[in-house]
Design a protein around this motif. Structure first.
Motif, PDB file in Angstrom:
ATOM      1  N   LEU A  64       0.832  -1.203   0.000  1.00 53.80           N
ATOM      2  CA  LEU A  64       0.000   0.000   0.000  1.00 53.80           C
ATOM      3  C   LEU A  64       0.868   1.255   0.000  1.00 53.80           C
ATOM      4  CD1 LEU A  64      -2.652   1.587   0.320  1.00 53.80           C
ATOM      5  CD2 LEU A  64      -2.472   1.210   2.799  1.00 53.80           C
ATOM      6  N   ALA A  65       1.929   1.265   0.797  1.00 53.30           N
ATOM      7  CA  ALA A  65       2.821   2.424   0.853  1.00 53.30           C
ATOM      8  C   ALA A  65       3.446   2.692  -0.514  1.00 53.30           C
ATOM      9  CB  ALA A  65       3.905   2.196   1.904  1.00 53.30           C
ATOM     10  N   GLU A  66       3.853   1.633  -1.207  1.00 56.94           N
ATOM     11  CA  GLU A  66       4.437   1.802  -2.549  1.00 56.94           C
ATOM     12  C   GLU A  66       3.404   2.394  -3.507  1.00 56.94           C
ATOM     13  OE1 GLU A  66       6.035  -1.875  -3.847  1.00 56.94           O
ATOM     14  OE2 GLU A  66       7.600  -1.943  -2.301  1.00 56.94           O
ATOM     15  N   ARG A  67       2.174   1.886  -3.400  1.00 59.89           N
ATOM     16  CA  ARG A  67       1.125   2.387  -4.308  1.00 59.89           C
ATOM     17  C   ARG A  67       0.777   3.846  -3.984  1.00 59.89           C
ATOM     18  NH1 ARG A  67       1.036  -2.698  -4.777  1.00 59.89           N
ATOM     19  NH2 ARG A  67      -0.159  -3.859  -6.346  1.00 59.89           N
ATOM     20  N   ALA A  68       0.762   4.125  -2.670  1.00 59.04           N
ATOM     21  CA  ALA A  68       0.436   5.503  -2.277  1.00 59.04           C
ATOM     22  C   ALA A  68       1.512   6.467  -2.771  1.00 59.04           C
ATOM     23  CB  ALA A  68       0.301   5.584  -0.758  1.00 59.04           C
ATOM     24  N   ALA A  69       2.773   6.044  -2.627  1.00 60.66           N
ATOM     25  CA  ALA A  69       3.878   6.886  -3.081  1.00 60.66           C
ATOM     26  C   ALA A  69       3.848   7.028  -4.599  1.00 60.66           C
ATOM     27  CB  ALA A  69       5.208   6.277  -2.616  1.00 60.66           C
TER      28      ALA A  69
ATOM     29  N   LYS B 165       5.905   9.492  -6.226  1.00 56.85           N
ATOM     30  CA  LYS B 165       7.078   9.313  -5.359  1.00 56.85           C
ATOM     31  C   LYS B 165       7.504   7.841  -5.325  1.00 56.85           C
ATOM     32  CE  LYS B 165       5.606  12.973  -2.139  1.00 56.85           C
ATOM     33  NZ  LYS B 165       5.251  13.273  -0.736  1.00 56.85           N
ATOM     34  N   GLN B 166       8.666   7.666  -4.685  1.00 56.98           N
ATOM     35  CA  GLN B 166       9.114   6.299  -4.383  1.00 56.98           C
ATOM     36  C   GLN B 166       9.147   6.131  -2.868  1.00 56.98           C
ATOM     37  OE1 GLN B 166      12.851   6.036  -6.845  1.00 56.98           O
ATOM     38  NE2 GLN B 166      12.028   3.983  -7.265  1.00 56.98           N
ATOM     39  N   VAL B 167       8.952   4.906  -2.394  1.00 57.89           N
ATOM     40  CA  VAL B 167       9.026   4.635  -0.960  1.00 57.89           C
ATOM     41  C   VAL B 167      10.470   4.329  -0.595  1.00 57.89           C
ATOM     42  CG1 VAL B 167       8.336   3.088   0.901  1.00 57.89           C
ATOM     43  CG2 VAL B 167       6.667   3.812  -0.811  1.00 57.89           C
TER      44      VAL B 167
ATOM     45  N   ASN C 130      11.735  14.851  12.802  1.00 58.05           N
ATOM     46  CA  ASN C 130      11.110  15.324  11.559  1.00 58.05           C
ATOM     47  C   ASN C 130      12.129  16.014  10.666  1.00 58.05           C
ATOM     48  OD1 ASN C 130       8.621  14.333  12.287  1.00 58.05           O
ATOM     49  ND2 ASN C 130       8.019  16.227  13.372  1.00 58.05           N
ATOM     50  N   ASP C 131      13.035  16.766  11.308  1.00 58.21           N
ATOM     51  CA  ASP C 131      14.067  17.465  10.534  1.00 58.21           C
ATOM     52  C   ASP C 131      14.973  16.465   9.816  1.00 58.21           C
ATOM     53  OD1 ASP C 131      15.764  19.753   9.785  1.00 58.21           O
ATOM     54  OD2 ASP C 131      17.211  18.762  11.120  1.00 58.21           O
ATOM     55  N   GLN C 132      15.345  15.426  10.539  1.00 58.25           N
ATOM     56  CA  GLN C 132      16.209  14.411   9.920  1.00 58.25           C
ATOM     57  C   GLN C 132      15.473  13.706   8.769  1.00 58.25           C
ATOM     58  OE1 GLN C 132      17.119  12.240  13.521  1.00 58.25           O
ATOM     59  NE2 GLN C 132      19.263  12.985  13.515  1.00 58.25           N
ATOM     60  N   GLN C 133      14.198  13.401   8.979  1.00 61.95           N
ATOM     61  CA  GLN C 133      13.433  12.759   7.909  1.00 61.95           C
ATOM     62  C   GLN C 133      13.336  13.662   6.682  1.00 61.95           C
ATOM     63  OE1 GLN C 133       9.809  10.634   8.743  1.00 61.95           O
ATOM     64  NE2 GLN C 133      10.348  10.336  10.897  1.00 61.95           N
ATOM     65  N   SER C 134      13.128  14.939   6.927  1.00 60.11           N
ATOM     66  CA  SER C 134      13.014  15.884   5.804  1.00 60.11           C
ATOM     67  C   SER C 134      14.331  15.983   5.039  1.00 60.11           C
ATOM     68  CB  SER C 134      12.608  17.284   6.329  1.00 60.11           C
ATOM     69  OG  SER C 134      11.352  17.214   6.952  1.00 60.11           O
ATOM     70  N   ARG C 135      15.435  16.125   5.805  1.00 58.44           N
ATOM     71  CA  ARG C 135      16.739  16.245   5.145  1.00 58.44           C
ATOM     72  C   ARG C 135      17.091  14.946   4.423  1.00 58.44           C
ATOM     73  NH1 ARG C 135      20.838  16.741   8.569  1.00 58.44           N
ATOM     74  NH2 ARG C 135      19.656  16.595  10.510  1.00 58.44           N
ATOM     75  N   LEU C 136      16.734  13.830   5.042  1.00 59.34           N
ATOM     76  CA  LEU C 136      17.012  12.546   4.389  1.00 59.34           C
ATOM     77  C   LEU C 136      16.191  12.399   3.099  1.00 59.34           C
ATOM     78  CD1 LEU C 136      18.303   9.724   4.394  1.00 59.34           C
ATOM     79  CD2 LEU C 136      16.419   8.931   5.842  1.00 59.34           C
ATOM     80  N   ALA C 137      14.902  12.800   3.162  1.00 61.56           N
ATOM     81  CA  ALA C 137      14.057  12.721   1.971  1.00 61.56           C
ATOM     82  C   ALA C 137      14.613  13.614   0.865  1.00 61.56           C
ATOM     83  CB  ALA C 137      12.629  13.123   2.323  1.00 61.56           C
TER      84      ALA C 137
ATOM     85  N   ALA D 271      17.361  14.039  -4.223  1.00 62.06           N
ATOM     86  CA  ALA D 271      18.427  14.570  -5.074  1.00 62.06           C
ATOM     87  C   ALA D 271      19.259  13.441  -5.679  1.00 62.06           C
ATOM     88  CB  ALA D 271      19.318  15.507  -4.242  1.00 62.06           C
ATOM     89  N   LYS D 272      19.464  12.408  -4.903  1.00 61.38           N
ATOM     90  CA  LYS D 272      20.296  11.297  -5.395  1.00 61.38           C
ATOM     91  C   LYS D 272      19.552  10.463  -6.438  1.00 61.38           C
ATOM     92  CE  LYS D 272      23.037   7.368  -3.720  1.00 61.38           C
ATOM     93  NZ  LYS D 272      24.314   7.920  -4.237  1.00 61.38           N
ATOM     94  N   LEU D 273      18.243  10.203  -6.169  1.00 63.50           N
ATOM     95  CA  LEU D 273      17.480   9.315  -7.053  1.00 63.50           C
ATOM     96  C   LEU D 273      16.778  10.057  -8.181  1.00 63.50           C
ATOM     97  CD1 LEU D 273      15.865   7.092  -4.225  1.00 63.50           C
ATOM     98  CD2 LEU D 273      17.847   6.531  -5.667  1.00 63.50           C
ATOM     99  N   GLY D 274      16.669  11.370  -8.045  1.00 61.52           N
ATOM    100  CA  GLY D 274      16.008  12.129  -9.110  1.00 61.52           C
ATOM    101  C   GLY D 274      14.507  12.022  -9.046  1.00 61.52           C
ATOM    102  N   THR D 275      13.969  11.648  -7.917  1.00 61.31           N
ATOM    103  CA  THR D 275      12.513  11.560  -7.763  1.00 61.31           C
ATOM    104  C   THR D 275      12.159  11.780  -6.300  1.00 61.31           C
ATOM    105  OG1 THR D 275      10.586  10.136  -8.062  1.00 61.31           O
ATOM    106  CG2 THR D 275      12.622   9.066  -7.418  1.00 61.31           C
ATOM    107  N   GLU D 276      10.957  12.228  -6.077  1.00 60.89           N
ATOM    108  CA  GLU D 276      10.512  12.427  -4.708  1.00 60.89           C
ATOM    109  C   GLU D 276      10.406  11.071  -4.001  1.00 60.89           C
ATOM    110  OE1 GLU D 276       9.835  15.353  -3.043  1.00 60.89           O
ATOM    111  OE2 GLU D 276      10.823  16.248  -4.801  1.00 60.89           O
ATOM    112  N   VAL D 277      10.696  11.078  -2.694  1.00 58.11           N
ATOM    113  CA  VAL D 277      10.633   9.823  -1.933  1.00 58.11           C
ATOM    114  C   VAL D 277       9.728  10.032  -0.723  1.00 58.11           C
ATOM    115  CG1 VAL D 277      12.890   8.976  -2.646  1.00 58.11           C
ATOM    116  CG2 VAL D 277      12.693  10.396  -0.591  1.00 58.11           C
ATOM    117  N   ASP D 278       9.073   8.962  -0.365  1.00 56.77           N
ATOM    118  CA  ASP D 278       8.258   8.951   0.848  1.00 56.77           C
ATOM    119  C   ASP D 278       9.005   8.093   1.866  1.00 56.77           C
ATOM    120  OD1 ASP D 278       6.336   9.104   2.725  1.00 56.77           O
ATOM    121  OD2 ASP D 278       4.820   7.940   1.639  1.00 56.77           O
TER     122      ASP D 278
END
Lengths: 178, 174
Positions: free
Chosen positions: B95-100, B105-107, B118-125, B130-137
């Motif tokens: 479900l998470a993959e489908r939602a993303a 996005k990608q999961v 939250n800050d770490q999650q945001s910076r990691l995302a 930037a590395k994958l070239g797509t938004e990530v969840d």
């Protein structure tokens, strides 16, 4: 017959040994000769044949005895020869047995020596293997102890600040590796 | 992955979209699925063929009472009541993959020994995007075996920066 003549003579009327009538003497003698001749004529072949038979039987008996004697000698010689063969065979059996026993001793000694050599070689291999295994075990134990010590140190040093620093470092390196 | 897992994930996504809260429901189901995967007793209980469906549903309701959205509890009850409780983790991941994917996005599944801020999650995302070239969840899984650092999985790509892996390398080198 002599006894008959004596009786006849004693009956002579003159009391002498010769009859009184010389004719009786001659007739008596003639009768005697006739009877004697008949005896010689009829009995001689029978007697001679009987003698010949007896002689032949004696010769046959003698021959048979000699043959038996000869056979006995032959048997004795044969038995003696067999006895000699038996002694030789006995000596040969004893000699063969001794050789076999000696060979068995040699073979047994060789097998024992071979077994000892194999056990020695196997023991050396086992010792070498144990050396390697013990070395590996010691190395593994040292590694495990070192890893355990390292883990303890890491866990002890990983407080919240360190955890956060590790995560931040991960994020920074992820950005740097773009 | 089995067809029934895809089927349940598709149905859940449709319900979450109907509820208008895909991310919230997906995140909660991901957390519940992770709890089922890591708790042997809970997984055994909701997989027990001798236990009634009502009892299994009651167990999950008690666990989620006051902690999850009503839609999330309803979806969990649906899966557990259908006898698919043991697959809840896989269904939630799907479900998470489908939602993303539906959001373009990608999961990124992130394993960490401690919770991420939250800050770490945001910076990691951002770094992953930037590395994958797509938004990530980013989906964070708390896993003490990581010891320290992070292990990020995006699709078939694994970016391992964990202390556990470094200790394993040290063990292998010794």
């Amino acid at each position: 017959m002599l006894a008959s003549l004596t009786v006849l003579a004693s009956e002579a009327p003159n009391g002498k040994f010769l009859p009184g009538d010389i004719k009786e003497f001659w007739w008596g003698s003639l009768a005697f000769l006739i009877v004697f001749g008949l005896l010689i004529w009829k009995l001689s072949p029978v007697i001679k044949e009987a003698l010949n038979k007896g002689q032949a039987a004696a010769v046959a008996d003698t021959t048979a005895a000699e043959q038996a004697f000869t056979d006995s000698r032959i048997k004795i010689a044969d038995a003696t020869a067999k006895l000699g063969d038996a002694n030789a065979e006995s000596d040969k059996i004893v000699s063969d047995a001794q050789q076999t026993a000696q060979q068995l001793r040699v073979d047994s000694a060789n097998r024992t020596q071979q077994l000892v050599d194999e056990m020695w070689a196997k023991a050396q291999i086992d010792v070498e293997s144990m050396k390697v295994q013990v070395g590996a075990d010691i190395q593994a134990e040292v590694a495990a102890q070192a890893i355990g010590a390292a883990e303890q140190v890491v866990h002890a040093s990983l407080d919240d600040a360190s955890q956060s620093a590790l995560i931040d470092d991960y994020i920074i390196r992820l950005g740097v590796s773009l | 992955m089995s067809d029934h897992i895809h089927g349940y994930a598709d149905a859940m996504l449709a319900i979450a979209q109907a509820e208008g809260d895909v991310n919230g429901i997906s995140d909660e189901l991901f957390t519940v699925g992770r709890a089922v995967d890591t708790n042997d007793d809970l997984r055994a209980a909701i997989s027990d063929s001798h236990m009634s469906a009502e009892r299994k549903i009651q167990i999950m309701d008690d666990l989620l009472d006051g902690k999850a959205r009503a839609a999330t509890k309803g979806l969990v009850s649906m899966v557990v009541g259908a006898g698919r409780g043991a697959d809840l983790g896989k269904i939630a991941s799907a479900l998470a993959e489908r939602a993303a994917t539906s959001a373009g996005k990608q999961v990124a599944t992130v394993r960490s020994a401690v919770p991420l801020s939250n800050d770490q999650q945001s910076r990691l995302a951002a770094a992953l995007a930037a590395k994958l070239g797509t938004e990530v969840d980013v989906k964070v899984i708390q896993d003490p075996s990581v010891v320290g650092g992070l292990i990020t999985t995006v699709g078939d790509t694994v970016i391992d920066g964990s202390v556990r892996t470094r200790l394993n390398r040290l063990r292998e080198s010794l």
